[in-house]
Scaffold this motif. Structure first.
Motif, PDB file in Angstrom:
ATOM      1  N   TRP A   1      74.756  42.656  37.280  1.00 40.90           N
ATOM      2  CA  TRP A   1      74.002  43.285  35.923  1.00 40.90           C
ATOM      3  C   TRP A   1      72.368  42.081  35.951  1.00 40.90           C
ATOM      4  O   TRP A   1      71.893  42.596  35.061  1.00 40.90           O
ATOM      5  CB  TRP A   1      74.993  42.690  34.946  1.00 40.90           C
ATOM      6  CG  TRP A   1      75.669  44.087  34.654  1.00 40.90           C
ATOM      7  CD1 TRP A   1      76.192  44.683  35.248  1.00 40.90           C
ATOM      8  CD2 TRP A   1      76.276  43.838  33.107  1.00 40.90           C
ATOM      9  NE1 TRP A   1      76.792  45.409  34.848  1.00 40.90           N
ATOM     10  CE2 TRP A   1      77.698  45.221  34.059  1.00 40.90           C
ATOM     11  CE3 TRP A   1      77.501  43.132  32.687  1.00 40.90           C
ATOM     12  CZ2 TRP A   1      79.023  45.770  33.056  1.00 40.90           C
ATOM     13  CZ3 TRP A   1      78.535  43.925  31.997  1.00 40.90           C
ATOM     14  CH2 TRP A   1      79.422  44.314  32.102  1.00 40.90           C
TER      15      TRP A   1
ATOM     16  N   ARG B   1      80.441  47.604  27.236  1.00 43.20           N
ATOM     17  CA  ARG B   1      79.834  47.600  25.798  1.00 43.20           C
ATOM     18  C   ARG B   1      80.024  46.475  25.316  1.00 43.20           C
ATOM     19  O   ARG B   1      78.846  45.437  24.794  1.00 43.20           O
ATOM     20  CB  ARG B   1      80.133  48.535  24.687  1.00 43.20           C
ATOM     21  CG  ARG B   1      78.156  48.906  23.656  1.00 43.20           C
ATOM     22  CD  ARG B   1      79.915  49.796  22.604  1.00 43.20           C
ATOM     23  NE  ARG B   1      79.992  51.583  23.431  1.00 43.20           N
ATOM     24  CZ  ARG B   1      78.959  52.266  23.585  1.00 43.20           C
ATOM     25  NH1 ARG B   1      77.511  52.315  23.581  1.00 43.20           N
ATOM     26  NH2 ARG B   1      79.784  53.768  24.254  1.00 43.20           N
TER      27      ARG B   1
ATOM     28  N   VAL C   1      78.583  43.707  27.236  1.00 41.14           N
ATOM     29  CA  VAL C   1      76.548  43.456  27.028  1.00 41.14           C
ATOM     30  C   VAL C   1      76.190  42.696  26.063  1.00 41.14           C
ATOM     31  O   VAL C   1      75.540  42.537  25.843  1.00 41.14           O
ATOM     32  CB  VAL C   1      75.699  44.780  27.174  1.00 41.14           C
ATOM     33  CG1 VAL C   1      74.822  44.838  26.881  1.00 41.14           C
ATOM     34  CG2 VAL C   1      76.314  45.487  29.189  1.00 41.14           C
TER      35      VAL C   1
ATOM     36  N   TYR D   1      72.166  48.602  26.262  1.00 40.47           N
ATOM     37  CA  TYR D   1      73.045  49.407  27.450  1.00 40.47           C
ATOM     38  C   TYR D   1      73.062  50.651  27.506  1.00 40.47           C
ATOM     39  O   TYR D   1      72.515  51.591  26.794  1.00 40.47           O
ATOM     40  CB  TYR D   1      74.548  48.979  27.167  1.00 40.47           C
ATOM     41  CG  TYR D   1      75.733  49.774  27.359  1.00 40.47           C
ATOM     42  CD1 TYR D   1      75.929  49.494  29.456  1.00 40.47           C
ATOM     43  CD2 TYR D   1      76.443  50.511  26.863  1.00 40.47           C
ATOM     44  CE1 TYR D   1      76.660  50.451  30.105  1.00 40.47           C
ATOM     45  CE2 TYR D   1      77.129  51.219  28.091  1.00 40.47           C
ATOM     46  CZ  TYR D   1      77.613  51.125  29.045  1.00 40.47           C
ATOM     47  OH  TYR D   1      78.137  52.011  30.114  1.00 40.47           O
TER      48      TYR D   1
END
Length: 286
Positions: free
Chosen positions: A134, A190, A193, A206
């Motif tokens: 990420w 979720r 993030v 996201y």
């Protein structure tokens, strides 16, 4: 007392080294590339590779206790060398999937059959597993593109894994124990993030994508992301089984979704949250 830390520059090993140094212990760090180790100056850095046991023999001289990174194919040879060198205690980095009965760990088996005191440290998924996947898109676009938006994950901070290992290395009373290590609660993609965004103090979008699209993105990224894409996205399972072909897909994974109390029982404090992990890795996302 002198302790040998194998995998000393790895995700967990580096924390083990640093925590032992803070405890005032003499540390010898085993790594394949000493020149690139970047470990504290107090640490004796030596070259060696657990996959080539002959390169480890000299590093074991004068060692009383050892932290063993799991390398299955050479487990018995390395443990035999440790015994001959007079090592009295071994702490093994294993995995929570062993607790769940999904597979066995040859290093665990080898130390249990040895004459050494032993402790197994079995973490669930690392919070840091997604870092290399990420971080590039967060740095470049402030976005994460990944599937499984609201599926709960059981993750642990690498520093907590190290803290349990260090306690087992330094303290008595851990012989014959296998500790299963989890964070304080399940966390979704979720929520991960959102925690990174909060640590940055900036919006991080996201975008949920399909597994297929995520695999395309990870393969294009190269490195760890490309190498781990099929496994992390469920196209193959541990040991190479496909989800349609039985194997681990038919096993009971419930043990891996439990919140285990072992971190707090060993260290005396609760495990770190994902939000704490995000703050600790702020520089990686900036």
């Amino acid at each position: 007392m002198r302790i040998l830390v194998s995998g000393a520059t790895g995700i967990v090993g580096r924390h083990v080294v640093e925590q032992l140094v803070r405890a005032g212990v003499s540390v010898r760090a085993l790594t394949r590339r000493p020149a690139a180790a970047k470990l504290p100056p107090e640490v004796e850095v030596v070259q060696g590779d657990l996959t080539e046991p002959a390169t480890v023999a000299a590093a074991l001289e004068g060692i009383e206790r050892v932290y063993l990174f799991s390398v299955d194919e050479s487990a018995r040879a390395v443990v035999a060398l440790a015994e001959r060198a007079g090592v009295r205690r071994a702490v093994v980095l294993s995995a929570a999937s062993v607790t769940a009965g999904l597979h066995t760990n040859p290093v665990e088996q080898a130390v249990e059959e040895s004459g050494m005191e032993w402790t197994h440290v079995r973490p669930c998924g690392f919070m840091t597993n997604m870092l290399q996947i990420w971080a590039p898109s967060i740095r470049a676009e402030r976005v994460v593109r990944y599937p499984f938006a609201d599926e709960p994950m059981n993750l642990i901070h690498e520093a907590d894994i190290a803290a349990v290992a260090v306690a087992a290395l330094l303290e008595d009373g851990h012989h014959g124990r296998a500790y299963t290590l989890t964070g304080p609660g399940l966390v979704t993609v979720r929520e991960q993030v959102a925690a990174i965004a909060q640590a940055l103090g900036e919006e991080v979008r996201y975008e949920e994508v399909t597994r297929e699209r995520a695999r395309e993105l990870m393969k294009a990224q190269g490195g760890f992301a490309a190498e781990s894409a099929d496994l992390m996205l469920g196209f193959v399972e541990y040991g190479g089984d496909t989800p349609e072909g039985g194997g681990y897909a038919e096993q009971d994974w419930s043990a891996l979704m439990r919140i285990w109390p072992d971190v707090e029982q060993v260290t005396g404090r609760p495990p770190r949250t994902y939000a704490e992990w995000a703050r600790d890795h702020l520089a990686d996302f900036s």
